[in-house]
Motif scaffolding. Structure first.
Motif, PDB file in Angstrom:
ATOM      1  N   GLN A  76      65.918  66.427  76.988  1.00  0.00           N
ATOM      2  CA  GLN A  76      65.795  67.856  77.267  1.00  0.00           C
ATOM      3  C   GLN A  76      66.963  68.341  78.119  1.00  0.00           C
ATOM      4  O   GLN A  76      67.456  69.451  77.936  1.00  0.00           O
ATOM      5  CB  GLN A  76      64.460  68.136  77.974  1.00  0.00           C
ATOM      6  CG  GLN A  76      63.245  67.937  77.086  1.00  0.00           C
ATOM      7  CD  GLN A  76      61.948  68.325  77.771  1.00  0.00           C
ATOM      8  OE1 GLN A  76      61.949  69.112  78.719  1.00  0.00           O
ATOM      9  NE2 GLN A  76      60.838  67.770  77.302  1.00  0.00           N
ATOM     10  N   SER A 109      68.850  75.894  82.076  1.00  0.00           N
ATOM     11  CA  SER A 109      68.394  74.794  82.931  1.00  0.00           C
ATOM     12  C   SER A 109      67.451  73.879  82.167  1.00  0.00           C
ATOM     13  O   SER A 109      66.830  74.277  81.172  1.00  0.00           O
ATOM     14  CB  SER A 109      67.689  75.346  84.169  1.00  0.00           C
ATOM     15  OG  SER A 109      66.454  75.943  83.799  1.00  0.00           O
ATOM     16  N   ALA A 110      67.324  72.649  82.669  1.00  0.00           N
ATOM     17  CA  ALA A 110      66.399  71.700  82.048  1.00  0.00           C
ATOM     18  C   ALA A 110      64.966  72.201  82.149  1.00  0.00           C
ATOM     19  O   ALA A 110      64.150  71.993  81.241  1.00  0.00           O
ATOM     20  CB  ALA A 110      66.532  70.332  82.719  1.00  0.00           C
ATOM     21  N   GLN A 111      64.643  72.877  83.264  1.00  0.00           N
ATOM     22  CA  GLN A 111      63.283  73.405  83.428  1.00  0.00           C
ATOM     23  C   GLN A 111      62.993  74.485  82.384  1.00  0.00           C
ATOM     24  O   GLN A 111      61.863  74.591  81.888  1.00  0.00           O
ATOM     25  CB  GLN A 111      63.102  73.982  84.828  1.00  0.00           C
ATOM     26  CG  GLN A 111      61.683  74.479  85.109  1.00  0.00           C
ATOM     27  CD  GLN A 111      60.646  73.376  84.989  1.00  0.00           C
ATOM     28  OE1 GLN A 111      60.801  72.305  85.580  1.00  0.00           O
ATOM     29  NE2 GLN A 111      59.589  73.611  84.216  1.00  0.00           N
ATOM     30  N   THR A 112      64.029  75.267  82.024  1.00  0.00           N
ATOM     31  CA  THR A 112      63.853  76.300  81.001  1.00  0.00           C
ATOM     32  C   THR A 112      63.481  75.666  79.671  1.00  0.00           C
ATOM     33  O   THR A 112      62.567  76.140  78.967  1.00  0.00           O
ATOM     34  CB  THR A 112      65.147  77.131  80.849  1.00  0.00           C
ATOM     35  OG1 THR A 112      65.386  77.826  82.067  1.00  0.00           O
ATOM     36  CG2 THR A 112      65.025  78.130  79.705  1.00  0.00           C
ATOM     37  N   THR A 156      62.061  72.780  79.243  1.00  0.00           N
ATOM     38  CA  THR A 156      60.701  72.253  79.407  1.00  0.00           C
ATOM     39  C   THR A 156      59.674  73.352  79.172  1.00  0.00           C
ATOM     40  O   THR A 156      58.664  73.146  78.476  1.00  0.00           O
ATOM     41  CB  THR A 156      60.514  71.673  80.818  1.00  0.00           C
ATOM     42  OG1 THR A 156      61.413  70.576  81.002  1.00  0.00           O
ATOM     43  CG2 THR A 156      59.079  71.189  81.017  1.00  0.00           C
ATOM     44  N   ASN A 157      59.932  74.525  79.729  1.00  0.00           N
ATOM     45  CA  ASN A 157      59.013  75.648  79.543  1.00  0.00           C
ATOM     46  C   ASN A 157      58.922  76.059  78.079  1.00  0.00           C
ATOM     47  O   ASN A 157      57.846  76.417  77.591  1.00  0.00           O
ATOM     48  CB  ASN A 157      59.450  76.839  80.397  1.00  0.00           C
ATOM     49  CG  ASN A 157      59.261  76.590  81.887  1.00  0.00           C
ATOM     50  OD1 ASN A 157      58.493  75.712  82.280  1.00  0.00           O
ATOM     51  ND2 ASN A 157      59.963  77.353  82.708  1.00  0.00           N
ATOM     52  N   LYS A 163      56.819  73.482  76.145  1.00  0.00           N
ATOM     53  CA  LYS A 163      55.394  73.490  76.516  1.00  0.00           C
ATOM     54  C   LYS A 163      54.731  74.814  76.167  1.00  0.00           C
ATOM     55  O   LYS A 163      53.539  75.004  76.441  1.00  0.00           O
ATOM     56  CB  LYS A 163      55.238  73.204  78.011  1.00  0.00           C
ATOM     57  CG  LYS A 163      55.559  71.753  78.378  1.00  0.00           C
ATOM     58  CD  LYS A 163      55.242  71.472  79.835  1.00  0.00           C
ATOM     59  CE  LYS A 163      55.462  69.991  80.156  1.00  0.00           C
ATOM     60  NZ  LYS A 163      55.130  69.677  81.569  1.00  0.00           N
TER      61      LYS A 163
END
Length: 401
Positions: A49, A59-62, A64-65, A68
């Motif tokens: 990711q 971003s990596a968190q983006t 991930t969101n 999910k």
């Protein structure tokens, strides 16, 4: 401004969309990512990711969101994601069956509609949705052909009813204005474009938004006048038979209806009788005279005369299709853009004015509202018109006033 100039590097660029938050919300309301498609492409490449996030510029968190289902990519990120993974819009995004744009390209032997054509058109369809709320209210009572058929007798009846509704007889010349008026009456938004010389099936694009109950019809002005009339009649058949749009049956009916509407049974019979009274050397001249009078192609007249003869059990005129094509292709008739624009190519303001007045189209009026009220940029215009970015900037400047 040259609306016909070549687009260098745009296939990989899909995308310089600069929507403001309100428009972005309109585009995101009903869509989710096809997670399996994204993760499948990541596995093929051995990407994490974090690596995908780096490639897309988020971003990596983006990421991930996204995966999910907590968030949906902004338009610029969505299109970068599509390019990065090599996924078409319909493979990347699940829009829901009821909201999926219905696409129709005219079926043409030797000119195939590829997955790329369909994917690109569906992407345009999704991007057209924010235009719908700023279009004028449309009529609910529309013309429908309830039992479309290519059978000669039923097709003749459908044409008679259509011409009667238009207030013209079976021998009368069907004008461009008759056709344009029918599109407007039936909530079909004409979008005249300057796409240059294209393969036959790419000269018209039919995008129906079933959830919004609005149809957009892109018509390339860089085609011969008589061919353009046939394209318009073909697209009108789709408007009259929305349930068949995008199907093989629908394409067959639209072609048959267009020929019969432009050159009905009565005209074909007159042309056949006159041709039979002339020597063989004069046959093409007779048909060409009818084609000129009705402002349709020689090929259309020939095909309608042939169908009349077959239906009536009469011998066919001694002419082959290839001969008709040779005669027709020996001269290059004027294009619609030649007739409309002087000089050509037109300046942006002139193009917008002609598209709005001649074609009675509300497209640019609605687009102007988006530009001024929602501050959408040239990237959006580039995408929905499939136009060079330079030309889209000129159009955006003209619309912004």
């Amino acid at each position: 401004m040259s609306l016909n100039e070549e687009r260098a590097g745009l296939p990989q660029k899909l995308i310089e969309l600069d929507f403001e938050d309100g428009l972005r919300h309109d585009l995101q309301m009903t869509k989710t990512l096809r997670i399996d498609a994204v993760t499948g492409k990541m596995q093929e490449r051995g990407w994490t990711q974090a690596h995908l996030a780096e490639q897309v510029g988020v971003s990596a968190q983006t990421v991930t969101n996204w995966l999910k289902g907590r968030d949906f990519p902004r338009p610029s990120a969505l299109l970068k994601l599509a390019v990065t993974l090599g996924l078409g819009f319909e493979k990347l995004v699940d829009s829901g069956a009821s909201s999926e744009p219905i696409i129709a390209f005219r079926k043409k032997a030797g000119a195939k509609t590829t997955d790329h054509h369909i994917s690109k058109a569906r992407g345009i369809g999704q991007l057209l949705k924010p235009l719908v709320p700023v279009l004028p209210e449309t009529r609910q009572l529309r013309t429908l052909i309830t039992s479309p058929s290519c059978e000669y007798g039923q097709l003749r009846k459908a044409v008679e009813q259509t011409r009667s509704e238009l207030g013209i007889g079976q021998h009368a010349v069907l004008s461009y204005n008759h056709l344009i008026g029918q599109f407007k009456k039936n909530a079909a938004i004409l979008v005249p474009v300057l796409w240059g010389k294209k393969g036959n099936h790419e000269n018209a694009l039919h995008i129906r938004l079933p959830e919004e109950d609005v149809t957009f019809i892109f018509l390339n002005l860089d085609v011969r006048l008589e061919d353009f009339k046939f394209w318009m009649a073909h697209e009108l058949a789709h408007v009259y038979t929305p349930e068949l749009a995008g199907t093989e049956e629908g394409e067959d009916f639209a072609d048959a209806f267009a020929g019969a509407l432009l050159f009905p049974h009565e005209c074909a019979e007159s042309a056949y009788r006159e041709a039979c009274s002339q020597p063989k050397s004069a046959l093409i001249g007779v048909l060409a005279g009818y084609a000129d009078h009705h402002q349709v192609s020689l090929y259309t007249v020939h095909q309608q005369v042939k169908r009349f003869a077959k239906q009536a059990g009469l011998p066919l005129l001694p002419m082959e299709d290839k001969t008709i094509h040779q005669v027709r292709n020996s001269t290059a008739g004027p294009t619609v853009s030649d007739a409309l624009f002087d000089p050509a190519p037109p300046e942006a303001k002139n193009y917008i004015s002609i598209a709005s007045s001649v074609f009675q189209s509300d497209f640019f009026t609605a687009l102007e509202r988006l530009v001024k009220e929602r501050e959408v940029g040239a990237g959006y215009i580039q995408q929905i018109l499939d136009a060079p970015l330079k030309d889209s900037v000129s159009l955006h400047r003209a619309l912004a006033g």
